[in-house]
Design a protein around this motif. Structure first.
Motif, PDB file in Angstrom:
ATOM      1  N   UNK A 127       0.818  -1.212   0.000  1.00  0.00           N
ATOM      2  CA  UNK A 127       0.000   0.000   0.000  1.00  0.00           C
ATOM      3  C   UNK A 127       0.852   1.262   0.000  1.00  0.00           C
ATOM      4  N   UNK A 128       2.089   1.126   0.603  1.00  0.00           N
ATOM      5  CA  UNK A 128       2.961   2.305   0.634  1.00  0.00           C
ATOM      6  C   UNK A 128       3.320   2.747  -0.791  1.00  0.00           C
ATOM      7  N   UNK A 129       3.582   1.774  -1.649  1.00  0.00           N
ATOM      8  CA  UNK A 129       3.911   2.112  -3.036  1.00  0.00           C
ATOM      9  C   UNK A 129       2.706   2.740  -3.721  1.00  0.00           C
ATOM     10  N   UNK A 130       1.541   2.162  -3.457  1.00  0.00           N
ATOM     11  CA  UNK A 130       0.305   2.704  -4.046  1.00  0.00           C
ATOM     12  C   UNK A 130       0.103   4.140  -3.567  1.00  0.00           C
ATOM     13  N   UNK A 131       0.321   4.328  -2.275  1.00  0.00           N
ATOM     14  CA  UNK A 131       0.154   5.657  -1.687  1.00  0.00           C
ATOM     15  C   UNK A 131       1.115   6.647  -2.339  1.00  0.00           C
ATOM     16  N   UNK A 132       2.382   6.209  -2.499  1.00  0.00           N
ATOM     17  CA  UNK A 132       3.389   7.089  -3.100  1.00  0.00           C
ATOM     18  C   UNK A 132       3.016   7.416  -4.541  1.00  0.00           C
ATOM     19  N   UNK A 133       2.606   6.385  -5.280  1.00  0.00           N
ATOM     20  CA  UNK A 133       2.259   6.586  -6.689  1.00  0.00           C
ATOM     21  C   UNK A 133       1.079   7.542  -6.820  1.00  0.00           C
ATOM     22  N   UNK A 134       0.057   7.327  -5.978  1.00  0.00           N
ATOM     23  CA  UNK A 134      -1.123   8.203  -6.059  1.00  0.00           C
ATOM     24  C   UNK A 134      -0.777   9.626  -5.627  1.00  0.00           C
ATOM     25  N   UNK A 135       0.108   9.740  -4.645  1.00  0.00           N
ATOM     26  CA  UNK A 135       0.503  11.082  -4.200  1.00  0.00           C
ATOM     27  C   UNK A 135       1.125  11.890  -5.327  1.00  0.00           C
TER      28      UNK A 135
END
Lengths: 405, 228
Positions: A1-9
């Motif tokens: 989820x951290x990667x998803x969060x970073x990508x969406x950010x």
């Protein structure tokens, strides 16, 4: 989820992220193109000077390189030189007798470099036959000569005309003779194109009264990087004799030095480009830190560890940089591949102006993989250094103060 | 019921200007497990400062705060972050959901920090969203939710980590009366059904009406403490 969060950010502020990514893409593209053109030109210069003229290794009588006179020639011992070709990586040797002479045609005279060669062996090394623009190539017992295009133009001479050559032969003998022009050759390097005359080795030995003598033996080798090893091995077998063996870096130190100097200026230009792009990237990092102070404060408040938050920010920066670098390389690779196989030649007037500086009038492009990897490293290192700011901000962040902001 | 928070002689002085500001003055307060407490008072009376100190977000200038028997005033910053994650749920005035995550992901996020596995995270997040009557908006991002809906997701998020208590700083300040009433009913239900301890700072009369205990602050001091 951290990667998803970073990508969406990254895509929270699409316009800003796109501008940052495009600026990285542009930097990579420009840097790759600049460096490719630089290294391509260096390769071309080295190839023209070394591969198509000097050879990667030369054997001379000791002292010849410092005092290039015909008296410093040595006996052409084909048996001995054949032994050299048995060394791993050596394809063949090319015997040469080189000296100067005045070349005259009608009322035009010019100093020229006479190169007595074994036509077949010489062509193996320098592919001089491919440079023929008029007439035909030499044979081993040819009476005629090949004249470089620039010299022929200066003398207003063409194929079928006869040149008068006048010089000083071995041990002070007079060197004079009439030589019909058998062909015209065009060289890329102006220095060669404006003064070279090729004749058969036998004819040159006759002209300079240097029977069975040569001034150098150039070697054709498989791999230029192997030159130092081959030089060491040749030196072993020639150790008891009076010879000097030099690799191409010793043969063209001026060229190497000017390339190194030019390369430094190129790197400085790249650094300036990176600094400009770096300011743009830093602006983005500054904004994404400033506008998310509150959010970072909340994340710390609810129990997110600073290291984890810093990791997410680093992930965002890395992802953004990676996209920019990948797009930059994806665009530059086919572009530079095209120009590698289709170098840009200057038009006549511009070409003459450039050739006056002693360089070939062409933009050549290199496809050395380090061009691409080095730009990627440089941008990534810069991104990581600049990421220090948001990382430091998070390290120093007080959640209460941040939520109050 | 056992004491979950015990603040003893807590003072907080800010030195932001040349004149020191005494936000809390020698304040002593105990909160029992399962309480539904409102901390009320005029603006600047020290409500938020008290909540920050009780939540381990800020350190008192003097005094001691114990949460479930652990003195948090002497804890290091990194230990406090961990302590907050395991023991305290936060609800903020401005909701403060992560804008790029969906409602479901926002609730799951706290459990991710607690290293819960994906299945457990998903199951509990959905349960909480259902309890907060917002399961149908699970896939929506905060920008697609109303203020009341966002605050309900924020409460679900606060409950997701199974905290010992929940601190809510002016949770209804940005909500209309219908959303406020709805949210308060849901929180009261969570308090009753799950024995969740809620501590609010507020000056909203509707919150005060729902609270079973009202602690009134003035100039950093408790002036009244009534239980209904």
């Amino acid at each position: 989820m951290y990667s998803v969060l970073a990508w969406r950010n990254i895509w929270r502020n699409k316009r800003r992220s796109l501008i940052t990514i495009l600026s990285i893409t542009f930097a990579v593209l420009l840097a790759c193109a600049m460096r490719s053109m630089q290294l391509g030109s260096y390769d071309r210069m080295i190839e023209n000077s070394v591969r198509f003229y000097m050879g990667y290794i030369q054997i001379h009588k000791d002292g010849y390189w410092n005092d290039k006179v015909i008296d410093n020639s040595f006996h052409y011992d084909s048996v001995k030189l054949n032994q050299v070709t048995e060394i791993k990586g050596v394809q063949t040797y090319v015997p040469r007798l080189e000296s100067f002479a005045l070349a005259s045609y009608k009322n035009q005279t010019k100093g020229s470099l006479i190169m007595g060669v074994d036509p077949r062996r010489e062509n193996d090394l320098t592919r001089v036959k491919e440079k023929l623009v008029e007439g035909s190539y030499l044979t081993s017992d040819d009476e005629g000569v090949l004249v470089s295009k620039g010299l022929a133009e200066y003398l207003n001479a063409t194929v079928g005309d006869t040149l008068v050559l006048l010089g000083q032969g071995y041990h002070g003998a007079n060197a004079a003779g009439l030589f019909p022009i058998k062909g015209i050759v065009r060289f890329a390097m102006p220095e060669q194109n404006n003064q070279m005359i090729y004749m058969s080795l036998a004819k040159a030995q006759w002209f300079y009264a240097a029977d069975q003598l040569i001034t150098s033996a150039a070697l054709l080798i498989d791999d230029a990087d192997e030159a130092p090893r081959i030089v060491r091995e040749i030196k072993k077998s020639f150790s008891s004799e009076d010879f000097e063996v030099m690799d191409w870096k010793e043969l063209v130190p001026d060229l190497i030095q000017s390339i190194e100097l030019d390369s430094i200026s190129g790197k400085i230009m790249l650094m300036i480009l990176y600094v400009v792009i770096g300011f743009g990237m830093f602006g983005t990092y500054l904004m994404m830190t400033a506008e998310r102070q509150y959010e970072f404060g909340v994340m710390l408040a609810v129990g997110m560890k600073r290291l984890r938050l810093q990791t997410i920010i680093l992930l965002e920066i890395t992802m953004m940089t990676a996209v920019g670098v990948l797009v930059g390389i994806t665009i530059s690779l086919p572009l530079l591949t095209y120009f590698h196989f289709n170098p840009i030649y200057f038009s006549q007037d511009a070409a003459k102006a450039i050739e006056n500086f002693g360089v070939e009038a062409v933009y050549a492009f290199s496809l050395d993989p380090t061009i691409f990897t080095n730009q990627a490293y440089a941008i990534f290192i810069m991104a990581i250094i600049l990421a220090g700011y948001p990382v430091w901000s998070i390290y120093k962040m007080n959640p209460v103060e941040s939520m109050r902001a | 019921m056992s004491t979950i928070i015990k603040a003893t002689n807590v003072s907080k002085v800010y030195h932001r200007t040349t004149v020191p500001v005494h936000a809390l003055n020698n304040l002593t307060l105990s909160i029992e497990e399962g309480e539904f407490t409102a901390i009320v008072g005029p603006s600047g009376c020290g409500k938020t400062t008290l909540l920050n100190i009780l939540g381990g977000l800020d350190h008192p200038t003097s005094g001691k705060v114990e949460v479930a028997g652990t003195d948090i005033t002497e804890m290091k910053d990194s230990d406090l972050i961990d302590f907050r994650l395991k023991n305290i749920g936060f609800v903020f005035q401005a909701y403060n959901l992560i804008p790029v995550l969906t409602a479901l992901e926002n609730v799951e996020f706290i459990m991710l920090l607690q290293k819960e596995n994906k299945k457990v995270r998903h199951q509990r997040a959905m349960e909480l969203l259902t309890q907060m009557d917002i399961a149908d908006k699970a896939k929506n991002k905060p920008s697609q939710l109303s203020g009341g809906q966002q605050q309900r997701v924020a409460v679900a998020r606060a409950l997701a980590s199974k905290p010992r208590f929940i601190l809510a700083d002016e949770p209804t300040a940005n909500l209309d009366s219908s959303s406020t009433s709805n949210l308060l009913d849901l929180m009261a239900r969570m308090n009753k059904d799950q024995k969740a301890t809620f501590i609010f700072s507020t000056h909203d009369q509707r919150v005060m009406d729902k609270a079973r205990r009202i602690v009134t602050l003035e100039d950093g001091t408790i002036v009244s403490d009534t239980t209904r």
